[in-house]
Scaffold this active site. Structure first.
Site, short mmCIF file in Angstrom:
data_model
loop_
_atom_site.label_atom_id
_atom_site.label_comp_id
_atom_site.label_asym_id
_atom_site.label_seq_id
_atom_site.Cartn_x
_atom_site.Cartn_y
_atom_site.Cartn_z
N GLY A 239 2.46 -3.76 58.57
CA GLY A 239 2.02 -4.33 57.29
C GLY A 239 1.23 -5.60 57.33
N PRO A 274 2.94 -2.32 63.95
CA PRO A 274 1.64 -2.77 63.43
C PRO A 274 0.57 -1.70 63.58
CG PRO A 274 1.97 -3.64 65.64
CD PRO A 274 3.24 -2.91 65.28
N GLY A 275 -0.29 -1.60 62.62
CA GLY A 275 -1.42 -0.67 62.70
C GLY A 275 -2.71 -1.46 62.50
N ARG A 276 -2.98 -1.75 61.24
CA ARG A 276 -4.24 -2.39 60.86
C ARG A 276 -4.54 -3.67 61.63
NH1 ARG A 276 -5.96 -1.82 55.44
NH2 ARG A 276 -3.78 -1.40 54.95
N TYR A 316 -9.31 2.96 47.33
CA TYR A 316 -8.61 1.74 46.93
C TYR A 316 -9.54 0.67 46.36
CZ TYR A 316 -5.77 3.71 50.78
OH TYR A 316 -5.09 4.52 51.63
N CYS A 342 -21.50 14.38 46.60
CA CYS A 342 -21.71 14.60 45.16
C CYS A 342 -20.51 14.13 44.35
CB CYS A 342 -21.98 16.08 44.93
SG CYS A 342 -23.33 16.62 45.97
N TYR A 371 -7.61 3.10 59.55
CA TYR A 371 -7.69 4.00 58.39
C TYR A 371 -9.15 4.36 58.08
CZ TYR A 371 -2.98 2.18 58.14
OH TYR A 371 -1.70 1.80 58.48
N1 LLP Z 1 4.98 1.86 59.55
C1 LLP Z 1 5.04 2.73 58.53
C2 LLP Z 1 6.27 3.48 58.31
C3 LLP Z 1 3.92 2.92 57.71
O1 LLP Z 1 3.98 3.79 56.71
C4 LLP Z 1 2.73 2.19 57.96
C5 LLP Z 1 1.54 2.37 57.13
C6 LLP Z 1 2.72 1.30 59.05
C7 LLP Z 1 3.86 1.16 59.82
C8 LLP Z 1 1.50 0.50 59.44
O2 LLP Z 1 1.08 -0.38 58.48
P1 LLP Z 1 -0.09 -1.42 58.80
O3 LLP Z 1 0.39 -2.33 59.89
O4 LLP Z 1 -1.29 -0.66 59.22
O5 LLP Z 1 -0.29 -2.13 57.51
N2 LLP Z 1 -4.57 3.94 54.17
C9 LLP Z 1 -4.20 2.62 53.71
C10 LLP Z 1 -3.00 2.07 54.42
C11 LLP Z 1 -1.80 2.98 54.34
C12 LLP Z 1 -0.62 2.45 55.14
C13 LLP Z 1 0.42 3.49 55.29
N3 LLP Z 1 1.52 3.11 56.10
C14 LLP Z 1 -5.41 1.72 53.84
O6 LLP Z 1 -6.45 2.18 54.29
O7 LLP Z 1 -5.36 0.56 53.47
#
Ligand code: LLP
Length: 419
Positions: A239, A274-276, A316, A342, A371
């Protein structure tokens, strides 16, 4: 810090000119910087080095095999949400004992696949799932290690579509009911209750929601321990946000120190997903301008990338910086950057002050590493784009552009239509 910088007037990714890659692979394409990926991964893991922890990269943000392989080589695990993600992770060589499996709708065959693969932990999200997993484990004569995903009812102060820890969200088990679920799960013979997890949302730019969630989980752990249920893993989810425009999210170091300060439970392993924050600013999407047009009200820059390639602006209203691949001295205009699809929602930028791009020019859609490709589709029968990774002075195509044949692969015209 990332490695997309101008030398003179040309945009470079590390030591490679972006225009050179575009010439070779065509447009649009995603471009990732190896050094940036590595640096972001290390910054995150280093920030937690003094406590027992496991970084489970949230691969939904970017599931390319090479990206996964890179983090696996650095000792990272992954957070998965489907059998498909498990398949990719194993292919990339991720250690199954570093895989956690979240998601509200895990299919029985995916539970079986994950149990067979000996993953570390299932983050279960409902009482029915707890029972289903126990049943699967019984059939397979194995024990499944679980954490219950708690919905702590905390406002992450982010976009409503990416908030996940409020009581009106579908995720996790209501914190008020979860104690009963724990005691129920602890009595099931094929489950090993070992963790607690939560994930409150994405693109958070403040620390307080993380700390508040952690406080709630700690109280819960104490209560569980009182009832004889020991917790070994505390999974705080992902997050942490990034800078797309002018946001000033905390650095992973600040995030880590806030968490460590609150955690104060040394016998636990902290899991982070962590992802983003790892991949977001390590990638760009490179597109080419096809046409421009203007009416008295509006000016459009039409490019060859579209909402199927990068869905975030349409879905978004997200902001992505737009930069020229070659700088020129010229006026700036207010324009929308739109794709060929389109739909009126097919835009990459809206009412933006931009260079007056001309047909044939390349542009970089910044902060697209998370993403981006992973949410892309074939809508309008557009083949999915190529992915390229730069390392130093070299670049590598890590996913070939889809061909038209790839796109129809698996489609069958039944006999009755073949006459
Ligand atoms: N863990 C779980 C259980 C999650 O559902 C998510 C993201 C993460 C970790 C990683 O979150 P991050 O560190 O990336 O914030 N498509 C959207 C974001 C959707 C996030 C879904 N879950 C976007 O493009 O902003």
């Amino acid at each position: 810090m990332h490695h997309f910088n101008y030398k003179e007037k040309d945009l470079y990714c590390e030591e490679v000119q972006v225009a050179e890659i575009a010439d070779a692979v065509g447009t649009p394409f995603y471009l990732y910087s190896h050094a940036t990926l590595l640096q972001h991964f290390k910054a995150f893991t280093d920030a937690f080095q003094d406590i027992r922890h496991l970084i489970c990269f949230s691969m939904k943000s970017n599931s390319n095999l090479s990206v996964l392989k890179l983090f696996a080589q650095e000792g990272g695990g992954v957070d998965i949400v489907s059998g498909g993600e498990l398949f990719r992770a194993l292919r990339a060589g991720v250690d199954p004992q570093k895989i956690v499996y979240s998601g509200v709708g895990k299919k029985v065959e995916d539970l079986e696949y994950a149990l067979r693969s000996d993953i570390l932990m299932f983050n279960v999200e409902s009482s029915q799932e707890i029972l289903a997993l126990n049943g699967v484990a019984e059939r397979m004569k194995k024990k499944a290690t679980i954490a219950i995903r708690i919905n702590p009812d905390i406002d992450p102060l982010t976009h409503p579509y990416v908030s996940t820890g409020l009581k009106e969200n579908k995720f996790g088990i209501d914190i008020k009911r979860s104690f009963e679920e724990y005691t129920m799960a602890a009595e099931l013979p094929y489950l090993r209750v070992s963790g607690i997890s939560c994930h409150i949302g994405s693109q958070l730019t403040q620390l307080s929601p993380f700390v508040d969630a952690l406080k709630k989980l700690k109280e819960h752990i104490k209560r569980l321990e009182g009832a004889g249920i020991g917790i070994d893993f505390l999974d705080l989810g992902g997050g942490l946000g990034i800078t797309y425009d002018r946001e000033e999210p905390p650095h992973p170091k600040e995030y880590a120190s806030a968490i460590k300060k609150e955690l104060d439970m040394r016998d636990l392993t902290l899991i982070l997903e962590p992802g983003r924050v790892i991949v977001g600013n390590a990638g760009i999407l490179v597109a080419k301008v096809l046409y421009t047009k203007a009416s008295p009200e509006k000016r459009f820059i039409i490019v060859d990338a579209a909402m199927n390639d990068l869905m975030r602006p349409s879905l978004y209203g997200s902001f992505h910086g737009i930069e020229p691949v070659r700088m020129r001295d010229r006026e700036s205009v207010k324009a929308d950057i739109v794709g060929p699809i389109c739909e009126s929602s097919d835009f990459l930028a809206k009412d933006r002050d931009l260079d007056a791009f001309e047909p044939g020019e390349l542009m970089a859609v910044m902060s697209s590493g998370a993403y981006g490709f992973s949410m892309s589709s074939n809508y309008n029968s557009r083949p999915r784009v190529a992915e390229v990774m730069v390392k130093g002075a070299q670049y590598f195509t890590i996913r070939a552009r889809e061909t038209y044949e790839d796109m129809i692969q698996g489609e069958v015209i039944p006999d009755f239509l073949s006459q």
